[in-house]
Design an enzyme around this catalytic site. Structure first.
Site, short mmCIF file in Angstrom:
data_model
loop_
_atom_site.label_atom_id
_atom_site.label_comp_id
_atom_site.label_asym_id
_atom_site.label_seq_id
_atom_site.Cartn_x
_atom_site.Cartn_y
_atom_site.Cartn_z
N TYR A 116 0.83 -1.21 0.00
CA TYR A 116 0.00 0.00 0.00
C TYR A 116 0.87 1.26 0.00
O TYR A 116 0.61 2.21 -0.75
CB TYR A 116 -0.89 -0.05 1.24
CG TYR A 116 -1.90 1.06 1.39
CD1 TYR A 116 -3.06 1.08 0.61
CD2 TYR A 116 -1.73 2.06 2.34
CE1 TYR A 116 -4.01 2.07 0.77
CE2 TYR A 116 -2.67 3.06 2.50
CZ TYR A 116 -3.81 3.06 1.72
OH TYR A 116 -4.74 4.05 1.88
N LYS A 158 1.05 4.16 -2.83
CA LYS A 158 0.64 5.53 -2.48
C LYS A 158 1.75 6.54 -2.70
O LYS A 158 1.49 7.69 -3.07
CB LYS A 158 0.15 5.57 -1.03
CG LYS A 158 -1.18 4.86 -0.80
CD LYS A 158 -2.27 5.40 -1.72
CE LYS A 158 -3.66 4.94 -1.31
NZ LYS A 158 -4.69 5.43 -2.25
#
Length: 293
Positions: free
Chosen positions: A154, A158
């Protein structure tokens, strides 16, 4: 008063949570909204918008599916003639420590967050260039900006979105396209079980959406990274310290470590306007000037 009348927006991952709050606010301010999600939540949000007097269309499918995304954009263009705003909000979590994480889970998260945003941005890019107007927002995260245990996939996705936004902002500037990042803290399905209920109650998604509106209006900035949550807002910057010049002869690692404190000094740090600014900064300390872009 920000008025989005006449504007067309696509919001991905908008069947609930943060995306729903974004879509409702954009519609409230007059935008016609394409509500994208994987399930029936998209149609429910469309029904909310229409019941309130707005215009909206559902687009049910995955942002990682190029054919679907192209069809979604084509449908918006056929219905409303333009696409002004893209909010890349769709996401997923597959949290595990890196030691336990399967690489398939790593790829899956990158496919939705990073590749999904790239696919959607590419699908609207030529339209925005041709109409000399566009607003794109990438949904980044504190996990990517600052790191977070158990979220290597993640976090990588991001922070990748930040790099994508930085470059698209530079490439889109002369076409009236402004590209920004939003780092939200909101109580969504992805936050369940992470924080206690009392804290989640303070993190209502609708408290983040005003930042989104500011990043997609006519007066929006570009290349901004806005953090928002619980009614608070901050700006995040990737900075370059003044650093050290250790001479033209190759320095040693020992030299560098011996002066690490000076290297880390944040006084006078700068926010580079583009990647080449690092080279300009380094050559300037050595008494040379890097050619202008």
């Amino acid at each position: 008063m920000i008025d989005l009348s006449g504007r067309v927006a696509i919001v991905t991952g908008a069947g609930g949570g943060l995306g729903r709050a974004h879509a409702l606010l954009l519609a409230e301010r007059g935008a016609r909204v394409v509500v994208n999600d994987l399930g029936a939540g998209a149609e429910a949000v469309v029904a909310e918008i229409v019941a309130a007097g707005g215009q909206a269309r559902a687009a049910i499918g995955s942002v990682s599916d190029e054919a679907f995304v192209q069809a979604m954009v084509a449908d918006a263009l056929q219905a409303w003639g333009r696409v002004d705003i893209l909010v890349n909000n769709a996401g997923m979590l597959r949290d595990k420590s890196f030691a336990k994480m399967d690489l398939a889970d790593f790829r899956a998260v990158l496919d939705v967050h990073l590749m999904g945003a790239a696919i959607c941005s590419k699908a609207v890019w030529e339209t925005m260039r041709a109409q000399a107007y566009g607003r794109i927002v990438m949904t980044t995260s504190s996990s990517g900006l600052f790191g977070n245990f158990g979220q290597a996939n993640y976090a990588a996705a991001k922070m990748g979105l930040v790099g994508l936004a930085q470059t698209l902002a530079l490439e889109g500037a002369k076409y009236g396209i402004r590209v920004n990042c939003l780092a939200p803290t909101a109580a969504t399905r992805m936050m369940e079980g992470i924080l206690p209920e009392a804290q989640l109650a303070k993190l209502r998604p609708e408290l983040v959406s005003p930042a989104l509106l500011a990043l997609v209006c006519d007066e929006a900035p570009t290349r901004a990274i806005v953090a928002a949550g619980a009614g608070s807002f901050e700006l995040v910057h990737v900075t370059l310290t003044r650093g050290l010049h250790l001479g033209d002869a190759p320095a040693t690692a020992e030299d560098l470590l011996a002066q690490w404190q000076a290297l880390s000094d944040r006084e006078g740090d700068t926010v580079p306007a583009e990647g080449f600014d690092q080279a300009r900064h380094e050559l300037r300390k050595g008494g040379f000037e890097f050619p202008s872009a």
